[in-house]
Design a protein around this motif. Structure first.
Motif, PDB file in Angstrom:
ATOM      1  N   TRP A 118       0.835  -1.207   0.000  1.00  0.00           N
ATOM      2  CA  TRP A 118       0.000   0.000   0.000  1.00  0.00           C
ATOM      3  C   TRP A 118       0.868   1.255   0.000  1.00  0.00           C
ATOM      4  N   ASP A 119       1.877   1.280   0.851  1.00  0.00           N
ATOM      5  CA  ASP A 119       2.762   2.442   0.928  1.00  0.00           C
ATOM      6  C   ASP A 119       3.452   2.688  -0.414  1.00  0.00           C
ATOM      7  N   GLN A 120       3.897   1.617  -1.059  1.00  0.00           N
ATOM      8  CA  GLN A 120       4.557   1.765  -2.362  1.00  0.00           C
ATOM      9  C   GLN A 120       3.586   2.263  -3.424  1.00  0.00           C
ATOM     10  N   LEU A 121       2.380   1.733  -3.394  1.00  0.00           N
ATOM     11  CA  LEU A 121       1.389   2.146  -4.381  1.00  0.00           C
ATOM     12  C   LEU A 121       1.062   3.629  -4.243  1.00  0.00           C
ATOM     13  N   VAL A 122       0.827   4.076  -3.011  1.00  0.00           N
ATOM     14  CA  VAL A 122       0.505   5.482  -2.790  1.00  0.00           C
ATOM     15  C   VAL A 122       1.647   6.368  -3.270  1.00  0.00           C
ATOM     16  N   ASN A 123       2.877   5.980  -2.949  1.00  0.00           N
ATOM     17  CA  ASN A 123       4.033   6.763  -3.393  1.00  0.00           C
ATOM     18  C   ASN A 123       4.117   6.823  -4.919  1.00  0.00           C
ATOM     19  N   ALA A 124       3.854   5.679  -5.584  1.00  0.00           N
ATOM     20  CA  ALA A 124       3.892   5.645  -7.045  1.00  0.00           C
ATOM     21  C   ALA A 124       2.832   6.566  -7.638  1.00  0.00           C
ATOM     22  N   MET A 125       1.622   6.501  -7.119  1.00  0.00           N
ATOM     23  CA  MET A 125       0.544   7.334  -7.637  1.00  0.00           C
ATOM     24  C   MET A 125       0.818   8.814  -7.377  1.00  0.00           C
ATOM     25  N   LYS A 126       1.501   9.113  -6.267  1.00  0.00           N
ATOM     26  CA  LYS A 126       1.867  10.499  -5.982  1.00  0.00           C
ATOM     27  C   LYS A 126       2.914  11.006  -6.976  1.00  0.00           C
ATOM     28  N   VAL A 127       3.843  10.139  -7.354  1.00  0.00           N
ATOM     29  CA  VAL A 127       4.819  10.537  -8.370  1.00  0.00           C
ATOM     30  C   VAL A 127       4.103  10.847  -9.678  1.00  0.00           C
ATOM     31  N   PHE A 128       3.191   9.958 -10.086  1.00  0.00           N
ATOM     32  CA  PHE A 128       2.432  10.208 -11.312  1.00  0.00           C
ATOM     33  C   PHE A 128       1.705  11.549 -11.234  1.00  0.00           C
ATOM     34  N   ALA A 129       1.031  11.780 -10.095  1.00  0.00           N
ATOM     35  CA  ALA A 129       0.250  13.003  -9.925  1.00  0.00           C
ATOM     36  C   ALA A 129       1.150  14.233  -9.931  1.00  0.00           C
ATOM     37  N   SER A 130       2.316  14.137  -9.300  1.00  0.00           N
ATOM     38  CA  SER A 130       3.233  15.280  -9.264  1.00  0.00           C
ATOM     39  C   SER A 130       3.747  15.629 -10.653  1.00  0.00           C
ATOM     40  N   LEU A 131       3.771  14.649 -11.553  1.00  0.00           N
ATOM     41  CA  LEU A 131       4.150  14.880 -12.944  1.00  0.00           C
ATOM     42  C   LEU A 131       2.986  15.416 -13.770  1.00  0.00           C
ATOM     43  N   GLY A 132       1.793  15.417 -13.152  1.00  0.00           N
ATOM     44  CA  GLY A 132       0.614  15.934 -13.836  1.00  0.00           C
ATOM     45  C   GLY A 132      -0.252  14.876 -14.472  1.00  0.00           C
ATOM     46  N   PHE A 133      -0.064  13.605 -14.086  1.00  0.00           N
ATOM     47  CA  PHE A 133      -0.767  12.513 -14.752  1.00  0.00           C
ATOM     48  C   PHE A 133      -1.466  11.567 -13.779  1.00  0.00           C
ATOM     49  N   ALA A 134      -2.461  10.891 -14.305  1.00  0.00           N
ATOM     50  CA  ALA A 134      -3.034   9.698 -13.686  1.00  0.00           C
ATOM     51  C   ALA A 134      -2.712   8.525 -14.598  1.00  0.00           C
ATOM     52  N   HIS A 135      -2.586   7.348 -14.012  1.00  0.00           N
ATOM     53  CA  HIS A 135      -2.342   6.162 -14.838  1.00  0.00           C
ATOM     54  C   HIS A 135      -3.472   5.972 -15.830  1.00  0.00           C
ATOM     55  N   GLY A 136      -4.699   6.125 -15.379  1.00  0.00           N
ATOM     56  CA  GLY A 136      -5.857   6.063 -16.269  1.00  0.00           C
ATOM     57  C   GLY A 136      -6.469   4.692 -16.419  1.00  0.00           C
ATOM     58  N   ASP A 137      -5.690   3.653 -16.124  1.00  0.00           N
ATOM     59  CA  ASP A 137      -6.199   2.287 -16.253  1.00  0.00           C
ATOM     60  C   ASP A 137      -5.588   1.409 -15.171  1.00  0.00           C
ATOM     61  N   LEU A 138      -5.385   1.982 -13.997  1.00  0.00           N
ATOM     62  CA  LEU A 138      -4.679   1.289 -12.930  1.00  0.00           C
ATOM     63  C   LEU A 138      -5.592   0.284 -12.243  1.00  0.00           C
ATOM     64  N   SER A 139      -5.083  -0.924 -12.090  1.00  0.00           N
ATOM     65  CA  SER A 139      -5.816  -1.990 -11.425  1.00  0.00           C
ATOM     66  C   SER A 139      -4.810  -3.024 -10.946  1.00  0.00           C
ATOM     67  N   PRO A 140      -5.231  -3.981 -10.133  1.00  0.00           N
ATOM     68  CA  PRO A 140      -4.301  -5.037  -9.689  1.00  0.00           C
ATOM     69  C   PRO A 140      -3.786  -5.914 -10.825  1.00  0.00           C
ATOM     70  N   TYR A 141      -4.351  -5.751 -12.029  1.00  0.00           N
ATOM     71  CA  TYR A 141      -3.904  -6.540 -13.169  1.00  0.00           C
ATOM     72  C   TYR A 141      -2.701  -5.922 -13.875  1.00  0.00           C
ATOM     73  N   ASN A 142      -2.426  -4.640 -13.659  1.00  0.00           N
ATOM     74  CA  ASN A 142      -1.248  -4.052 -14.281  1.00  0.00           C
ATOM     75  C   ASN A 142      -0.283  -3.480 -13.240  1.00  0.00           C
ATOM     76  N   VAL A 143      -0.233  -4.161 -12.107  1.00  0.00           N
ATOM     77  CA  VAL A 143       0.798  -3.935 -11.094  1.00  0.00           C
ATOM     78  C   VAL A 143       1.434  -5.297 -10.812  1.00  0.00           C
ATOM     79  N   LEU A 144       2.747  -5.363 -10.879  1.00  0.00           N
ATOM     80  CA  LEU A 144       3.453  -6.615 -10.622  1.00  0.00           C
ATOM     81  C   LEU A 144       3.954  -6.647  -9.186  1.00  0.00           C
ATOM     82  N   ALA A 145       3.901  -7.834  -8.584  1.00  0.00           N
ATOM     83  CA  ALA A 145       4.380  -8.025  -7.217  1.00  0.00           C
ATOM     84  C   ALA A 145       5.651  -8.871  -7.274  1.00  0.00           C
TER      85      ALA A 145
END
Length: 295
Positions: free
Chosen positions: A210-237
């Motif tokens: 969860w902490d990693q995901l939030v940080n990743a989404m914050k990086v995207f947002a700080s760049l001015g973007f949303a992933h747009g199609d984010l789901s557990p199917y396009n995140v690798l563990a």
């Protein structure tokens, strides 16, 4: 934020193809015997044929092989999709080898899904020739259409990697093929990391994810973007590490009228998965954090 250009890719692609053909012609007299030794699933490394702007950022990781004598061997399919397939490639010389993921986008008439203009709102095609070709559906237009999503993913991979987001390292792009870091499962030597949807982590690892995901989404947002199609199917563990993949539909939060709505959907998709695994998180709270990071 770096300028985004769809047309610079086509110019580089056309130039790269010309250079590749010239290089093949120069070496054909000397390498005929060597070429005959390649099997149907092999090719000479395409690294020497691509321009510098079509390679990943320096310093290159250790797994990036620059040797012109390297051979690419296709080992099989990692993932099939509606618009592209991902293949496992071994790039090797006599002294070193590395596994890479090769994402190959299909031409428009081969796709099972055509992306909605929802994602491309706010983007522009700078060359009028390309814009006309896209509109008219000419042969050149099909090349532009086939290339623009590969180029989008390449540009966003570069942008996110250099910003420190957990995405695969982008090795090179040539035509509609992107070579990138192969994300291995550290708990299964040689195996590909599973999608987040497939795993059932314990409480400690779940919180870490969860902490990693939030940080990743914050990086995207700080760049001015949303992933747009984010789901557990396009995140690798990959063991304790999360890696976000499939970036071509990145949404401009300021240039796309539906940007916040798509960001909200990303938040719901991911929070639903974490709640189902027992972690108490709230999608609206996450959305508020990301909007604050963006502005």
């Amino acid at each position: 934020m770096k300028n985004y250009s769809e047309t610079s890719f086509l110019e580089s692609f056309e130039s790269s193809i010309s250079r590749s053909r010239a290089a093949q012609a120069d070496r054909s007299d000397n390498w005929n015997v060597l070429d005959d030794q390649l099997t149907d699933n092999q090719r000479w490394s395409t690294w020497p044929s691509v321009e510098k702007l079509m390679r990943g950022p320096k310093p290159y990781p250790e797994f990036v092989i620059e040797d012109a004598a390297a051979i690419d061997t296709e080992l099989g399919v990692l993932k099939t999709g509606k618009e592209a397939d991902v293949f496992l490639i071994e790039r090797a010389t006599d002294s070193q080898s590395a596994l890479l993921a090769a994402k190959r986008y299909r031409s428009p008439d081969q796709r099972m899904f055509h992306r909605s203009s929802t994602y491309t709102e706010g983007r522009s095609v700078r060359r009028s020739r390309d814009a006309r070709a896209l509109k008219n559906g000419s042969n050149y237009g099909r090349l532009v259409e086939a290339s623009r999503w590969a180029n989008s993913e390449w540009q966003y991979l570069l942008l996110c990697y250099e910003a420190g987001a957990p995405v695969p390292y982008p090795v090179q792009i040539m035509g509609t093929e992107i070579l990138m870091e192969f994300i291995e499962d550290p708990e299964s030597a040689g195996g590909a990391a599973p999608r987040l949807q497939q795993v059932h982590p314990g409480p400690e690892r779940l919180q870490g994810y969860w902490d990693q995901l939030v940080n990743a989404m914050k990086v995207f947002a700080s760049l001015g973007f949303a992933h747009g199609d984010l789901s557990p199917y396009n995140v690798l563990a990959a063991g304790d590490r999360l890696v976000v993949i499939d970036l071509p539909q990145f949404v401009d939060l300021s240039g796309n009228e539906q940007g916040i709505e798509l960001l909200q959907r990303d938040c719901r998709n991911m929070c639903n998965w974490f709640v189902a695994r027992g972690l108490a998180v709230d999608s609206e709270e996450l959305l508020a954090e990301l909007i604050a990071a963006a502005w």
